[in-house]
Design a protein around this motif. Structure first.
Motif, PDB file in Angstrom:
ATOM      1  N   LYS A   1     155.672 -24.273 -22.706  1.00 27.65           N
ATOM      2  CA  LYS A   1     156.518 -23.471 -21.802  1.00 27.65           C
ATOM      3  C   LYS A   1     155.899 -23.358 -20.407  1.00 27.65           C
ATOM      4  CE  LYS A   1     160.030 -22.309 -24.259  1.00 27.65           C
ATOM      5  NZ  LYS A   1     161.321 -22.817 -23.847  1.00 27.65           N
ATOM      6  N   LEU A   2     154.571 -23.267 -20.356  1.00 26.90           N
ATOM      7  CA  LEU A   2     153.911 -23.158 -19.044  1.00 26.90           C
ATOM      8  C   LEU A   2     154.141 -24.428 -18.236  1.00 26.90           C
ATOM      9  CD1 LEU A   2     150.526 -21.415 -19.953  1.00 26.90           C
ATOM     10  CD2 LEU A   2     152.656 -20.385 -19.196  1.00 26.90           C
ATOM     11  N   ASN A  41     147.234  -9.328 -31.327  1.00 24.15           N
ATOM     12  CA  ASN A  41     147.972 -10.410 -31.997  1.00 24.15           C
ATOM     13  C   ASN A  41     147.049 -11.477 -32.614  1.00 24.15           C
ATOM     14  OD1 ASN A  41     150.768 -10.339 -29.665  1.00 24.15           O
ATOM     15  ND2 ASN A  41     150.525  -9.350 -31.638  1.00 24.15           N
ATOM     16  N   ALA A 100     153.181 -11.490 -23.435  1.00 21.77           N
ATOM     17  CA  ALA A 100     153.389 -12.639 -24.318  1.00 21.77           C
ATOM     18  C   ALA A 100     152.473 -12.592 -25.531  1.00 21.77           C
ATOM     19  CB  ALA A 100     153.159 -13.928 -23.551  1.00 21.77           C
ATOM     20  N   ASN A 146     160.920 -11.109 -31.980  1.00 17.85           N
ATOM     21  CA  ASN A 146     161.104 -12.555 -32.234  1.00 17.85           C
ATOM     22  C   ASN A 146     161.095 -12.889 -33.722  1.00 17.85           C
ATOM     23  OD1 ASN A 146     161.091 -12.888 -29.521  1.00 17.85           O
ATOM     24  ND2 ASN A 146     159.033 -13.734 -29.395  1.00 17.85           N
ATOM     25  N   ARG A 147     160.171 -12.252 -34.471  1.00 18.50           N
ATOM     26  CA  ARG A 147     160.072 -12.594 -35.899  1.00 18.50           C
ATOM     27  C   ARG A 147     161.291 -12.072 -36.660  1.00 18.50           C
ATOM     28  NH1 ARG A 147     153.990 -10.891 -37.434  1.00 18.50           N
ATOM     29  NH2 ARG A 147     154.729  -8.969 -36.483  1.00 18.50           N
ATOM     30  N   MET A 184     153.109 -23.288 -28.192  1.00 16.04           N
ATOM     31  CA  MET A 184     154.381 -23.085 -27.496  1.00 16.04           C
ATOM     32  C   MET A 184     154.142 -22.635 -26.040  1.00 16.04           C
ATOM     33  SD  MET A 184     157.422 -20.497 -28.132  1.00 16.04           S
ATOM     34  CE  MET A 184     156.654 -19.373 -27.066  1.00 16.04           C
ATOM     35  N   PHE A 185     153.145 -21.750 -25.852  1.00 16.49           N
ATOM     36  CA  PHE A 185     152.839 -21.311 -24.481  1.00 16.49           C
ATOM     37  C   PHE A 185     152.523 -22.522 -23.614  1.00 16.49           C
ATOM     38  CE2 PHE A 185     151.139 -16.989 -26.083  1.00 16.49           C
ATOM     39  CZ  PHE A 185     152.406 -16.469 -26.054  1.00 16.49           C
ATOM     40  N   LEU A 230     163.289 -15.525 -21.915  1.00 13.78           N
ATOM     41  CA  LEU A 230     162.482 -15.145 -20.744  1.00 13.78           C
ATOM     42  C   LEU A 230     162.828 -16.016 -19.537  1.00 13.78           C
ATOM     43  CD1 LEU A 230     160.221 -13.457 -19.501  1.00 13.78           C
ATOM     44  CD2 LEU A 230     158.588 -15.164 -20.289  1.00 13.78           C
ATOM     45  N   ILE A 284     152.382 -14.069 -16.981  1.00 18.96           N
ATOM     46  CA  ILE A 284     152.396 -14.126 -18.446  1.00 18.96           C
ATOM     47  C   ILE A 284     151.108 -13.437 -18.914  1.00 18.96           C
ATOM     48  CG2 ILE A 284     152.254 -15.681 -20.449  1.00 18.96           C
ATOM     49  CD1 ILE A 284     154.962 -15.832 -19.207  1.00 18.96           C
ATOM     50  N   MET A 303     158.398  -8.175 -25.022  1.00 16.78           N
ATOM     51  CA  MET A 303     159.412  -9.045 -25.654  1.00 16.78           C
ATOM     52  C   MET A 303     159.287  -8.941 -27.174  1.00 16.78           C
ATOM     53  SD  MET A 303     158.727 -12.342 -23.216  1.00 16.78           S
ATOM     54  CE  MET A 303     157.030 -12.550 -23.660  1.00 16.78           C
ATOM     55  N   ASP A 304     159.790  -7.854 -27.701  1.00 18.24           N
ATOM     56  CA  ASP A 304     159.575  -7.575 -29.115  1.00 18.24           C
ATOM     57  C   ASP A 304     160.780  -7.983 -29.967  1.00 18.24           C
ATOM     58  OD1 ASP A 304     157.901  -6.696 -31.019  1.00 18.24           O
ATOM     59  OD2 ASP A 304     158.272  -4.561 -30.726  1.00 18.24           O
TER      60      ASP A 304
HETATM   61  C1  FPP Z   1     157.120 -18.759 -21.149  1.00 22.25           C
HETATM   62  C2  FPP Z   1     156.389 -18.169 -22.283  1.00 22.25           C
HETATM   63  C3  FPP Z   1     154.938 -18.292 -22.259  1.00 22.25           C
HETATM   64  C4  FPP Z   1     157.099 -17.602 -23.278  1.00 22.25           C
HETATM   65  C5  FPP Z   1     156.785 -16.460 -24.087  1.00 22.25           C
HETATM   66  C6  FPP Z   1     157.304 -16.574 -25.490  1.00 22.25           C
HETATM   67  C7  FPP Z   1     157.402 -15.270 -26.149  1.00 22.25           C
HETATM   68  C8  FPP Z   1     158.724 -14.656 -26.169  1.00 22.25           C
HETATM   69  C9  FPP Z   1     156.304 -14.684 -26.665  1.00 22.25           C
HETATM   70  C10 FPP Z   1     156.294 -13.363 -27.324  1.00 22.25           C
HETATM   71  C11 FPP Z   1     155.384 -13.366 -28.506  1.00 22.25           C
HETATM   72  C12 FPP Z   1     155.381 -12.100 -29.270  1.00 22.25           C
HETATM   73  C13 FPP Z   1     154.090 -11.744 -29.903  1.00 22.25           C
HETATM   74  C14 FPP Z   1     156.485 -11.339 -29.405  1.00 22.25           C
HETATM   75  C15 FPP Z   1     156.604 -10.084 -30.171  1.00 22.25           C
HETATM   76  O1  FPP Z   1     157.579 -10.210 -31.198  1.00 22.25           O
HETATM   77  P1  FPP Z   1     157.093 -10.162 -32.692  1.00 22.25           P
HETATM   78  O2  FPP Z   1     156.532 -11.493 -33.042  1.00 22.25           O
HETATM   79  O3  FPP Z   1     156.146  -8.995 -32.835  1.00 22.25           O
HETATM   80  O4  FPP Z   1     158.409  -9.925 -33.507  1.00 22.25           O
HETATM   81  P2  FPP Z   1     158.730  -8.691 -34.475  1.00 22.25           P
HETATM   82  O5  FPP Z   1     158.704  -7.470 -33.601  1.00 22.25           O
HETATM   83  O6  FPP Z   1     160.081  -9.013 -34.995  1.00 22.25           O
HETATM   84  O7  FPP Z   1     157.674  -8.662 -35.532  1.00 22.25           O
END
Ligand code: FPP
Length: 346
Positions: free
Chosen positions: A142-143, A124, A119, A78-79, A138-139, A100, A196, A75-76
């Motif tokens: 969400k859990l 990290n 996750a 988010n930032r 947050m985990f 998710l 997860i 899941m890449d």
């Molecule tokens: C239910 C549950 C436990 C939910 C999971 C939440 C979640 C989506 C976690 C992912 C965290 C993560 C390190 C993502 C990578 O994106 P990044 O932070 O590396 O973003 P970037 O690629 O833009 O730098």
């Protein structure tokens, strides 16, 4: 048996990297436009109803054929999503969590048995402590949310199981307790499993399984060479699902595995990369990827099991066929006997 070249090249990877880059660029430009149109149309209630109807119809169509049993997500993005939306990083991760859960709804309905999600990589922990803390908190939230849904008979995630896998020696005692509690709450879920991966890397998983196997051999004086791959799989974090991942999806445009699913994605596992940032990754993009998987899996099964026809057809097809009987298949009629006990001369 080897997959024929023409099928392999379509299934495993794009044959021409330049063409793949062009198509990824085109997709990058198209998705935001589709997203804008959809969010504008969402303002109308009727559109939402129609969208749900269409979604259910598409899910049912796909469920009629083969669907992947184990889908995994990196899941890449988010930032970058948070930056794009001018939000704090924490909000980007929260939006990722929402994506998710909503995809789990769809996948469970489609008949997918297991979803795993990367996750938190062990790497990290090198992020700023505030971000690591925010993610961990947050985990925890969400859990709890997932466990509640898995126990609520009105929720589509009812009867789901939650497993948090990885090297738990690296997390706090408090978090370990929380994990134990939510896992116990969902232990009876037998329709769908969500893994997860937190904190996780593939090499850590393989190393851990090797250590456990060696320890077992020493303690029980077993012959190390007698250890089978099946037994080794059982010692890995994903247990029953450690042997195979049918479809691995990485979002946000990075074309690498980042130490994830190295053991699970072998010959028949399909890897797909999407340029979309994870929180923007929605039903339709996932649907197209599964449709593609289903199409090529059907071709593959047809080629390999062509002679065993029942295996190459979807379940509903076999059901229809089995209701028809041919006269030749019926057992021979008993010899007719008259009430006087004499045999029928015919
Ligand atoms: C239910 C549950 C436990 C939910 C999971 C939440 C979640 C989506 C976690 C992912 C965290 C993560 C390190 C993502 C990578 O994106 P990044 O932070 O590396 O973003 P970037 O690629 O833009 O730098």
């Amino acid at each position: 048996m080897r997959v024929p070249g023409f099928v392999r090249s379509r299934i495993i990877a794009p044959s021409d990297p330049a063409a793949a880059e062009v198509s990824s660029k085109v997709l990058k430009q198209i998705y935001p436009i589709i997203d804008k149109i959809v969010s504008w149309l969402r303002a109308f209630q009727l559109f939402i109803k129609l969208q749900q109807l269409l979604q259910n119809l598409l899910i049912n169509i796909l469920a009629a054929g083969p669907v992947p049993q184990h889908i995994s997500f990196i899941m890449d993005g988010n930032r970058r999503f948070a930056k794009k939306m001018n939000m704090p990083v924490k909000r980007g991760h929260e939006a990722g969590g929402v994506t998710l859960l909503s995809l789990c709804y769809v996948l469970k309905k489609m008949g997918v048995r297991c979803v795993s999600a990367y996750a938190f990589s062990i790497e990290n922990f090198n992020r700023p402590p505030e971000e690591v803390n925010a993610l961990t908190n947050m985990f925890a939230v969400k859990l709890d949310e997932f466990a509640r849904k898995a126990n609520d008979y009105r929720d589509p995630l009812y009867q789901s199981r939650l497993k948090i896998v990885g090297d738990h020696s690296l997390i706090s005692e408090e978090m370990r307790e929380k994990i134990k509690r939510v896992e116990e709450m969902t232990n009876d879920g037998d329709e769908f499993t969500l893994f997860i991966c937190f904190p996780y890397t593939s090499r850590n998983d393989i190393w851990h399984a090797t250590q456990t196997s060696v320890e077992e051999c020493v303690q029980q004086s077993l012959e190390p060479r007698a250890l089978t791959v099946e037994e080794f799989n059982k010692k890995m974090y994903l247990n029953d699902y450690s042997h195979k991942c049918d479809l691995l999806i990485r979002t946000s445009g990075h074309l690498r595995l980042s130490d994830y699913m190295l053991w699970q994605v072998h010959e028949s596992g399909d890897i797909k990369f999407s340029p979309t940032l994870w929180p923007d990754f929605k039903f339709f993009q996932l649907y197209l990827m599964i449709l593609n998987w289903s199409f090529f899996t059907t071709i593959q099964r047809y080629i390999f099991h062509g002679s065993k026809k029942s295996q190459s057809k979807p379940a509903f097809w076999n059901r229809k066929k089995s209701s028809k009987y041919s006269l030749e298949d019926l057992p021979a009629a008993p010899v007719a006997v008259s009430i006087t006990g004499e045999r029928d001369p015919s």
